[in-house]
Design a protein around this motif. Sequence first.
Motif, PDB file in Angstrom:
ATOM      1  N   ALA A 187      13.696  -2.170   6.454  1.00 35.91           N
ATOM      2  CA  ALA A 187      14.092  -1.031   6.258  1.00 35.91           C
ATOM      3  C   ALA A 187      13.106  -0.102   7.066  1.00 35.91           C
ATOM      4  O   ALA A 187      12.224  -0.578   7.691  1.00 35.91           O
ATOM      5  CB  ALA A 187      14.042  -0.596   4.953  1.00 35.91           C
ATOM      6  N   VAL A 188      13.514   1.219   7.114  1.00 35.58           N
ATOM      7  CA  VAL A 188      12.478   2.185   7.575  1.00 35.58           C
ATOM      8  C   VAL A 188      11.708   2.702   6.237  1.00 35.58           C
ATOM      9  O   VAL A 188      12.442   2.896   5.280  1.00 35.58           O
ATOM     10  CB  VAL A 188      13.026   3.554   8.255  1.00 35.58           C
ATOM     11  N   TYR A 189      10.429   2.603   6.320  1.00 37.72           N
ATOM     12  CA  TYR A 189       9.737   2.909   5.043  1.00 37.72           C
ATOM     13  C   TYR A 189       9.157   4.230   5.390  1.00 37.72           C
ATOM     14  O   TYR A 189       8.518   4.683   6.458  1.00 37.72           O
ATOM     15  CB  TYR A 189       8.509   1.786   5.045  1.00 37.72           C
ATOM     16  N   GLN A 237       7.623 -12.742   9.893  1.00 34.88           N
ATOM     17  CA  GLN A 237       8.672 -13.602   9.437  1.00 34.88           C
ATOM     18  C   GLN A 237       8.684 -13.717   7.972  1.00 34.88           C
ATOM     19  O   GLN A 237       7.874 -13.128   7.212  1.00 34.88           O
ATOM     20  CB  GLN A 237       8.083 -14.918   9.931  1.00 34.88           C
ATOM     21  N   PRO A 238       9.584 -14.077   7.417  1.00 33.25           N
ATOM     22  CA  PRO A 238       9.906 -14.070   5.905  1.00 33.25           C
ATOM     23  C   PRO A 238       8.640 -14.877   5.352  1.00 33.25           C
ATOM     24  O   PRO A 238       8.381 -15.836   5.907  1.00 33.25           O
ATOM     25  CB  PRO A 238      11.324 -15.077   5.631  1.00 33.25           C
ATOM     26  N   GLY A 239       8.282 -14.436   4.176  1.00 35.50           N
ATOM     27  CA  GLY A 239       7.200 -15.115   3.583  1.00 35.50           C
ATOM     28  C   GLY A 239       5.907 -14.252   4.021  1.00 35.50           C
ATOM     29  O   GLY A 239       4.911 -14.615   3.230  1.00 35.50           O
ATOM     30  N   GLY A 240       6.017 -13.593   5.030  1.00 34.86           N
ATOM     31  CA  GLY A 240       4.738 -12.953   5.568  1.00 34.86           C
ATOM     32  C   GLY A 240       4.242 -11.804   4.973  1.00 34.86           C
ATOM     33  O   GLY A 240       4.998 -11.324   3.987  1.00 34.86           O
ATOM     34  N   THR A 298       8.318   4.434   9.265  1.00 34.13           N
ATOM     35  CA  THR A 298       7.731   3.341  10.108  1.00 34.13           C
ATOM     36  C   THR A 298       8.768   1.989   9.745  1.00 34.13           C
ATOM     37  O   THR A 298       8.973   1.588   8.522  1.00 34.13           O
ATOM     38  CB  THR A 298       6.340   2.800   9.666  1.00 34.13           C
ATOM     39  N   GLN A 299       9.048   1.372  10.812  1.00 37.76           N
ATOM     40  CA  GLN A 299      10.280   0.113  10.619  1.00 37.76           C
ATOM     41  C   GLN A 299       9.542  -1.071  10.336  1.00 37.76           C
ATOM     42  O   GLN A 299       8.447  -1.346  10.794  1.00 37.76           O
ATOM     43  CB  GLN A 299      10.760   0.274  11.994  1.00 37.76           C
ATOM     44  N   VAL A 300      10.086  -1.516   9.536  1.00 40.17           N
ATOM     45  CA  VAL A 300       9.558  -3.033   8.944  1.00 40.17           C
ATOM     46  C   VAL A 300      10.761  -4.014   8.837  1.00 40.17           C
ATOM     47  O   VAL A 300      11.963  -3.477   8.474  1.00 40.17           O
ATOM     48  CB  VAL A 300       9.226  -2.866   7.460  1.00 40.17           C
ATOM     49  N   THR A 301      10.689  -4.996   9.633  1.00 41.68           N
ATOM     50  CA  THR A 301      11.772  -5.819  10.112  1.00 41.68           C
ATOM     51  C   THR A 301      11.160  -7.409   9.538  1.00 41.68           C
ATOM     52  O   THR A 301      10.102  -7.699  10.195  1.00 41.68           O
ATOM     53  CB  THR A 301      11.984  -5.950  11.363  1.00 41.68           C
ATOM     54  N   GLY A 308       1.631   0.738  10.342  1.00 37.48           N
ATOM     55  CA  GLY A 308       1.417  -0.520   9.934  1.00 37.48           C
ATOM     56  C   GLY A 308       2.629  -1.182   9.728  1.00 37.48           C
ATOM     57  O   GLY A 308       2.648  -2.524   9.506  1.00 37.48           O
ATOM     58  N   GLY A 309       3.953  -0.766  10.287  1.00 37.57           N
ATOM     59  CA  GLY A 309       5.099  -1.373  10.383  1.00 37.57           C
ATOM     60  C   GLY A 309       5.019  -2.433  11.332  1.00 37.57           C
ATOM     61  O   GLY A 309       4.092  -2.549  12.316  1.00 37.57           O
ATOM     62  N   GLY A 310       6.063  -3.378  11.518  1.00 36.72           N
ATOM     63  CA  GLY A 310       6.234  -4.184  12.544  1.00 36.72           C
ATOM     64  C   GLY A 310       7.259  -5.267  12.223  1.00 36.72           C
ATOM     65  O   GLY A 310       7.924  -5.117  11.169  1.00 36.72           O
ATOM     66  N   LEU A 311       7.279  -6.262  12.969  1.00 41.55           N
ATOM     67  CA  LEU A 311       7.934  -7.552  12.881  1.00 41.55           C
ATOM     68  C   LEU A 311       7.353  -8.584  12.194  1.00 41.55           C
ATOM     69  O   LEU A 311       6.183  -8.991  12.443  1.00 41.55           O
ATOM     70  CB  LEU A 311       8.650  -7.814  14.118  1.00 41.55           C
TER      71      LEU A 311
END
Length: 119
Positions: A91-93, A13-16, A113-116, A8-11
Amino acid sequence: QVQLVESGGGLVQPGGSLRLSCAPSVSIFSINAMGWYRQAPGKERELVAAIARGGSTNYADSVKGRFTINGDSAKNTVYLQMNSLKPEDTAVYYCNARINMRGEYQDYWGQGTQVTVSA
Protein backbone atom coordinates in the motif's frame (compact mmCIF):
# COMPACT_ATOMS: atom_id res chain seq x y z
CA GLN A 1 1.29 24.75 8.54
CA VAL A 2 2.85 21.49 9.69
CA GLN A 3 4.88 19.47 7.20
CA LEU A 4 5.60 15.78 7.54
CA VAL A 5 8.55 14.24 5.72
CA GLU A 6 8.35 10.49 5.24
CA SER A 7 10.99 8.01 4.18
CA GLY A 8 11.75 4.31 4.24
CA GLY A 9 9.35 2.71 1.80
CA GLY A 10 10.41 0.28 -0.88
CA LEU A 11 10.19 -3.24 -2.25
CA VAL A 12 10.66 -6.17 0.11
CA GLN A 13 10.07 -9.90 -0.08
CA PRO A 14 7.40 -11.59 2.04
CA GLY A 15 8.69 -12.13 5.54
CA GLY A 16 11.04 -9.18 5.28
CA SER A 17 11.21 -5.93 7.23
CA LEU A 18 11.08 -2.21 6.58
CA ARG A 19 11.19 0.84 8.80
CA LEU A 20 9.28 3.98 7.91
CA SER A 21 10.25 7.37 9.31
CA CYS A 22 8.20 10.52 9.71
CA ALA A 23 9.78 13.82 10.71
CA PRO A 24 7.42 16.70 11.46
CA SER A 25 8.38 20.35 10.98
CA VAL A 26 7.32 21.09 14.58
CA SER A 27 8.35 19.48 17.85
CA ILE A 28 6.67 16.13 18.38
CA PHE A 29 5.85 17.36 21.88
CA SER A 30 3.45 19.86 20.32
CA ILE A 31 1.57 17.08 18.49
CA ASN A 32 -1.27 15.29 20.26
CA ALA A 33 -0.96 12.07 18.29
CA MET A 34 0.87 10.69 15.30
CA GLY A 35 -0.02 7.73 13.22
CA TRP A 36 0.51 5.74 10.08
CA TYR A 37 -2.30 5.04 7.66
CA ARG A 38 -2.22 3.05 4.45
CA GLN A 39 -4.23 2.88 1.29
CA ALA A 40 -4.14 0.01 -1.16
CA PRO A 41 -5.49 0.32 -4.71
CA GLY A 42 -9.27 0.27 -4.71
CA LYS A 43 -9.49 0.39 -0.93
CA GLU A 44 -10.14 3.09 1.64
CA ARG A 45 -7.40 4.57 3.73
CA GLU A 46 -7.07 2.71 7.03
CA LEU A 47 -5.30 3.28 10.31
CA VAL A 48 -2.27 1.05 10.78
CA ALA A 49 -0.81 2.32 14.05
CA ALA A 50 -0.91 5.42 16.21
CA ILE A 51 0.94 6.82 19.19
CA ALA A 52 -0.32 9.52 21.54
CA ARG A 53 1.85 12.18 23.13
CA GLY A 54 1.77 10.26 26.40
CA GLY A 55 3.13 7.17 24.67
CA SER A 56 0.04 5.01 24.42
CA THR A 57 -0.29 3.11 21.17
CA ASN A 58 -2.92 1.30 19.17
CA TYR A 59 -2.70 -0.97 16.17
CA ALA A 60 -4.92 -2.41 13.51
CA ASP A 61 -5.68 -6.05 14.25
CA SER A 62 -4.03 -7.05 10.98
CA VAL A 63 -0.62 -5.75 12.08
CA LYS A 64 -0.58 -6.51 15.81
CA GLY A 65 2.53 -8.43 16.76
CA ARG A 66 4.28 -7.52 13.51
CA PHE A 67 4.42 -3.70 13.45
CA THR A 68 5.70 -1.33 16.12
CA ILE A 69 5.27 2.43 16.29
CA ASN A 70 7.58 4.53 18.43
CA GLY A 71 8.87 8.06 18.75
CA ASP A 72 12.40 9.38 19.21
CA SER A 73 12.25 12.84 20.78
CA ALA A 74 15.97 13.42 20.27
CA LYS A 75 15.54 12.98 16.52
CA ASN A 76 12.02 14.45 16.49
CA THR A 77 10.93 11.47 14.44
CA VAL A 78 8.27 8.78 14.63
CA TYR A 79 9.01 5.35 13.24
CA LEU A 80 6.97 2.39 12.07
CA GLN A 81 8.94 -0.82 12.25
CA MET A 82 7.31 -3.44 10.03
CA ASN A 83 8.35 -7.07 10.39
CA SER A 84 7.06 -10.29 8.86
CA LEU A 85 5.64 -8.35 5.97
CA LYS A 86 2.93 -9.92 3.84
CA PRO A 87 1.78 -9.17 0.30
CA GLU A 88 -1.44 -7.74 1.74
CA ASP A 89 0.64 -5.05 3.47
CA THR A 90 1.33 -3.56 0.05
CA ALA A 91 0.00 0.00 0.00
CA VAL A 92 0.93 3.65 0.09
CA TYR A 93 1.68 4.53 3.69
CA TYR A 94 0.87 8.01 4.99
CA CYS A 95 2.12 9.69 8.13
CA ASN A 96 -0.49 11.66 10.07
CA ALA A 97 -0.17 14.27 12.80
CA ARG A 98 -3.15 15.44 14.83
CA ILE A 99 -2.82 18.73 16.68
CA ASN A 100 -5.30 20.45 18.95
CA MET A 101 -5.49 24.06 17.82
CA ARG A 102 -7.72 26.33 19.87
CA GLY A 103 -10.01 23.47 20.82
CA GLU A 104 -10.23 21.81 17.41
CA TYR A 105 -8.15 18.95 16.09
CA GLN A 106 -6.34 19.55 12.82
CA ASP A 107 -4.97 16.67 10.74
CA TYR A 108 -1.80 16.94 8.70
CA TRP A 109 -0.56 14.37 6.19
CA GLY A 110 2.70 13.36 4.62
CA GLN A 111 3.11 12.83 0.90
CA GLY A 112 2.95 9.05 1.21
CA THR A 113 5.55 6.36 0.67
CA GLN A 114 5.04 3.17 -1.32
CA VAL A 115 5.53 -0.19 0.37
CA THR A 116 5.47 -3.22 -1.92
CA VAL A 117 5.72 -6.75 -0.57
CA SER A 118 6.35 -9.20 -3.36
CA ALA A 119 8.51 -12.13 -4.27
